[in-house]
Motif scaffolding. Structure first.
Motif, mmCIF file in Angstrom:
data_model
loop_
_atom_site.group_PDB
_atom_site.id
_atom_site.type_symbol
_atom_site.label_atom_id
_atom_site.label_comp_id
_atom_site.label_asym_id
_atom_site.label_seq_id
_atom_site.Cartn_x
_atom_site.Cartn_y
_atom_site.Cartn_z
ATOM 1 N N THR A 12 1.542 -13.654 -22.293
ATOM 2 C CA THR A 12 1.399 -12.204 -22.183
ATOM 3 C C THR A 12 1.955 -11.532 -23.437
ATOM 4 O O THR A 12 3.089 -11.790 -23.837
ATOM 5 C CB THR A 12 2.171 -11.658 -20.959
ATOM 6 O OG1 THR A 12 1.659 -12.271 -19.780
ATOM 7 C CG2 THR A 12 2.055 -10.148 -20.856
ATOM 8 N N VAL B 50 3.988 -3.855 -21.677
ATOM 9 C CA VAL B 50 4.697 -4.181 -20.435
ATOM 10 C C VAL B 50 5.818 -3.178 -20.210
ATOM 11 O O VAL B 50 6.285 -2.531 -21.145
ATOM 12 C CB VAL B 50 5.300 -5.618 -20.455
ATOM 13 C CG1 VAL B 50 4.213 -6.669 -20.519
ATOM 14 C CG2 VAL B 50 6.292 -5.788 -21.575
ATOM 15 N N ASP C 227 7.608 -5.593 -14.714
ATOM 16 C CA ASP C 227 6.296 -6.247 -14.788
ATOM 17 C C ASP C 227 6.449 -7.759 -14.820
ATOM 18 O O ASP C 227 7.386 -8.292 -15.428
ATOM 19 C CB ASP C 227 5.540 -5.823 -16.054
ATOM 20 C CG ASP C 227 4.999 -4.407 -15.989
ATOM 21 O OD1 ASP C 227 5.124 -3.762 -14.928
ATOM 22 O OD2 ASP C 227 4.460 -3.945 -17.014
ATOM 23 N N HIS C 228 5.491 -8.450 -14.175
ATOM 24 C CA HIS C 228 5.460 -9.911 -14.235
ATOM 25 C C HIS C 228 4.668 -10.311 -15.469
ATOM 26 O O HIS C 228 3.638 -9.720 -15.777
ATOM 27 C CB HIS C 228 4.820 -10.509 -12.984
ATOM 28 C CG HIS C 228 4.941 -11.991 -12.951
ATOM 29 N ND1 HIS C 228 3.983 -12.818 -13.482
ATOM 30 C CD2 HIS C 228 5.929 -12.793 -12.494
ATOM 31 C CE1 HIS C 228 4.373 -14.071 -13.340
ATOM 32 N NE2 HIS C 228 5.544 -14.088 -12.734
ATOM 33 N N VAL C 229 5.163 -11.321 -16.193
ATOM 34 C CA VAL C 229 4.495 -11.814 -17.394
ATOM 35 C C VAL C 229 4.357 -13.330 -17.302
ATOM 36 O O VAL C 229 5.077 -13.985 -16.557
ATOM 37 C CB VAL C 229 5.278 -11.448 -18.676
ATOM 38 C CG1 VAL C 229 5.305 -9.947 -18.884
ATOM 39 C CG2 VAL C 229 6.697 -12.014 -18.647
ATOM 40 N N ASP C 230 3.405 -13.862 -18.070
ATOM 41 C CA ASP C 230 3.325 -15.308 -18.230
ATOM 42 C C ASP C 230 3.626 -15.598 -19.699
ATOM 43 O O ASP C 230 3.760 -14.668 -20.499
ATOM 44 C CB ASP C 230 1.968 -15.862 -17.779
ATOM 45 C CG ASP C 230 0.798 -15.367 -18.594
ATOM 46 O OD1 ASP C 230 0.882 -15.359 -19.844
ATOM 47 O OD2 ASP C 230 -0.219 -14.993 -17.993
ATOM 48 N N VAL D 105 3.723 -8.714 -25.244
ATOM 49 C CA VAL D 105 4.693 -7.720 -24.783
ATOM 50 C C VAL D 105 4.971 -6.646 -25.822
ATOM 51 O O VAL D 105 5.512 -5.586 -25.496
ATOM 52 C CB VAL D 105 6.015 -8.392 -24.344
ATOM 53 C CG1 VAL D 105 5.789 -9.280 -23.123
ATOM 54 C CG2 VAL D 105 6.659 -9.184 -25.469
ATOM 55 N N ARG E 206 9.810 -11.915 -14.863
ATOM 56 C CA ARG E 206 9.767 -10.448 -14.796
ATOM 57 C C ARG E 206 10.545 -9.854 -15.959
ATOM 58 O O ARG E 206 11.630 -10.334 -16.295
ATOM 59 C CB ARG E 206 10.379 -9.957 -13.491
ATOM 60 C CG ARG E 206 9.595 -10.392 -12.287
ATOM 61 C CD ARG E 206 9.502 -9.278 -11.243
ATOM 62 N NE ARG E 206 8.664 -9.720 -10.158
ATOM 63 C CZ ARG E 206 7.345 -9.543 -10.104
ATOM 64 N NH1 ARG E 206 6.725 -8.923 -11.058
ATOM 65 N NH2 ARG E 206 6.649 -9.983 -9.078
ATOM 66 N N VAL E 207 9.987 -8.798 -16.551
ATOM 67 C CA VAL E 207 10.675 -8.102 -17.633
ATOM 68 C C VAL E 207 11.907 -7.425 -17.033
ATOM 69 O O VAL E 207 11.796 -6.592 -16.129
ATOM 70 C CB VAL E 207 9.752 -7.064 -18.310
ATOM 71 C CG1 VAL E 207 10.503 -6.295 -19.386
ATOM 72 C CG2 VAL E 207 8.508 -7.741 -18.875
ATOM 73 N N HIS F 94 4.734 -12.407 -27.897
ATOM 74 C CA HIS F 94 4.397 -12.893 -26.557
ATOM 75 C C HIS F 94 5.655 -13.208 -25.769
ATOM 76 O O HIS F 94 6.708 -13.512 -26.345
ATOM 77 C CB HIS F 94 3.490 -14.123 -26.656
ATOM 78 C CG HIS F 94 2.184 -13.807 -27.292
ATOM 79 N ND1 HIS F 94 1.938 -14.020 -28.620
ATOM 80 C CD2 HIS F 94 1.058 -13.257 -26.788
ATOM 81 C CE1 HIS F 94 0.723 -13.622 -28.916
ATOM 82 N NE2 HIS F 94 0.155 -13.148 -27.816
ATOM 83 N N ALA F 95 5.539 -13.171 -24.451
ATOM 84 C CA ALA F 95 6.695 -13.372 -23.566
ATOM 85 C C ALA F 95 7.328 -14.747 -23.747
ATOM 86 O O ALA F 95 8.552 -14.881 -23.740
ATOM 87 C CB ALA F 95 6.292 -13.166 -22.110
#
Length: 179
Positions: A130, A120, A124-127, A132, A151-152, A145-146
């Motif tokens: 995601t 990422v 970037d948009h993450v769920d 990272v 958003r990061v 993971h996020a």
């Protein structure tokens, strides 16, 4: 912290062997009293005492965490970590970003292999699921993971550098629906 903390050195760094003298002990006690007083003032400002309060003297960082059931109403979801810093005027600034932390001691990598694009990037948009980053521990690659949708906002970890357990690696601005 003030310049007074610049004069405090560990006993091993004072150029002589042996325990610190009375003046050094008094100076350390004064510094610890100052840190304690500021920590208690900050804790009182939170209203609900945090379950964890971390204070670092170098570049003054204070982090507070609450269990989900006891999180204070700061406009921040209970599962998030709330970071605060004390500015020179003594004001408390609350940062509602979610901190993605290192799952272990190891080496932090933002990409799956050398030369590859990072998992990422900032913006970037993450769920929550995601991936990272990776933390490498004795040739074992641990995925990071996020943990939240958003958003990061910032990369905090040192690419290819060592990280400690629970060290912040990323800051994520949660989506409005999760905040």
């Amino acid at each position: 912290m003030t310049a007074a903390s610049d004069n405090v050195r560990p006993a091993a760094d004072n150029g002589r062997a042996g325990p610190p003298d009375a003046a050094e002990v008094a100076q350390l006690n004064d510094l610890l009293d100052h840190v304690r007083a500021n920590a208690l003032r900050l804790q009182a400002d939170f209203g609900v005492p945090p379950s964890v309060l971390r204070i670092r003297a170098g570049e003054v960082t204070v982090e507070a965490e609450w269990p989900q059931a006891a999180a204070p109403d700061l406009g921040v979801a209970a599962h998030q970590h709330v970071s605060s810093s004390i500015e020179s005027e003594g004001a408390v600034v609350v940062d509602s970003r979610h901190l993605v932390r290192a799952p272990s001691v190891g080496v932090f990598y933002r990409a799956p292999k050398p030369g590859a694009a990072p998992f990422v990037a900032v913006g970037d948009h993450v769920d929550p699921k995601t991936q990272v980053a990776i933390v490498e521990v004795m040739k074992l690659m641990i995925p990071v993971h996020a943990g939240v949708a958003g958003r990061v906002a910032e990369v905090l970890g040192p690419e290819g550098g060592p990280v400690e357990f629970d060290e912040p690696l990323f800051a994520i601005e949660p989506d409005a629906a999760t905040a």
